[in-house]
Design a protein around this motif. Sequence first.
Motif, PDB file in Angstrom:
ATOM      1  N   ASN A  34      27.217   9.163  81.107  1.00 28.85           N
ATOM      2  CA  ASN A  34      27.914   9.594  80.299  1.00 28.85           C
ATOM      3  C   ASN A  34      27.764  10.032  79.064  1.00 28.85           C
ATOM      4  N   TYR A  36      28.936  10.217  74.942  1.00 30.27           N
ATOM      5  CA  TYR A  36      29.626  10.028  73.443  1.00 30.27           C
ATOM      6  C   TYR A  36      29.468  10.622  72.730  1.00 30.27           C
ATOM      7  N   TRP A  48      36.527  10.485  69.169  1.00 36.90           N
ATOM      8  CA  TRP A  48      35.669  10.758  70.425  1.00 36.90           C
ATOM      9  C   TRP A  48      35.902  13.124  70.655  1.00 36.90           C
ATOM     10  N   TRP A  49      34.830  13.299  70.787  1.00 36.19           N
ATOM     11  CA  TRP A  49      35.002  14.573  71.067  1.00 36.19           C
ATOM     12  C   TRP A  49      34.526  15.100  72.781  1.00 36.19           C
ATOM     13  N   ARG A  50      35.986  15.424  73.222  1.00 32.14           N
ATOM     14  CA  ARG A  50      36.306  16.075  74.644  1.00 32.14           C
ATOM     15  C   ARG A  50      35.417  17.232  74.546  1.00 32.14           C
ATOM     16  N   ASP A  51      34.527  17.136  75.336  1.00 32.78           N
ATOM     17  CA  ASP A  51      34.035  18.869  75.554  1.00 32.78           C
ATOM     18  C   ASP A  51      34.661  19.897  76.581  1.00 32.78           C
ATOM     19  N   SER A  52      35.687  19.377  77.430  1.00 32.85           N
ATOM     20  CA  SER A  52      36.537  19.779  78.617  1.00 32.85           C
ATOM     21  C   SER A  52      37.153  20.271  78.263  1.00 32.85           C
ATOM     22  N   GLN A  57      39.338  13.798  70.511  1.00 33.21           N
ATOM     23  CA  GLN A  57      40.772  12.299  71.097  1.00 33.21           C
ATOM     24  C   GLN A  57      40.908  11.031  69.971  1.00 33.21           C
ATOM     25  N   THR A  61      36.306   9.058  74.554  1.00 33.49           N
ATOM     26  CA  THR A  61      36.263   9.528  75.399  1.00 33.49           C
ATOM     27  C   THR A  61      34.824  10.289  76.398  1.00 33.49           C
ATOM     28  N   ASN A  63      32.237  12.132  78.227  1.00 33.88           N
ATOM     29  CA  ASN A  63      31.407  13.787  78.570  1.00 33.88           C
ATOM     30  C   ASN A  63      30.580  13.499  79.643  1.00 33.88           C
TER      31      ASN A  63
END
Length: 137
Positions: A34, A36, A48-52, A57, A61, A63
């Motif tokens: 993953n 991050y 933290w970036w949530r790409d979905s 967040q 998180t 990815n």
Amino acid sequence: MSHFRTQEAGSTTARAFTLIDKSSGSPITSGTVNLYIKNISGSNSGKWWRDSDQTWQVSETANAMTHQADGHWTRALAASPWSNGDVTLEYAKESGDLHVPVSRLLQIEFTPSADSSRGAAIGASALDNVATTLLDF
């Protein structure tokens, strides 16, 4: 391993990391890896970036990344998490913690997207001023 580099604000360039097994030194070629992205400064500091869904967040998180070859993993970004002036930590982890830690510290900077050569333009009058100044020496 960690190193520092600049990252263009607004970019959606794919991310890439190479992971190796800390016990054998062999490339990690299977399993779950993953990406991050954690903002260190700026309006999303500590998130933290949530790409979905392209949101920040409050908790770490993951990815999911895709194995390409010989331990090289990539993730295409759906949108850009990069904001001008921010500092961001980017790292990849194998889900079983079998990897040697790998990360990058990024300084986010604005680069005009219209200037695909990344060159700096100088006008004729400014160039004349430079030439005149040089002649004065």
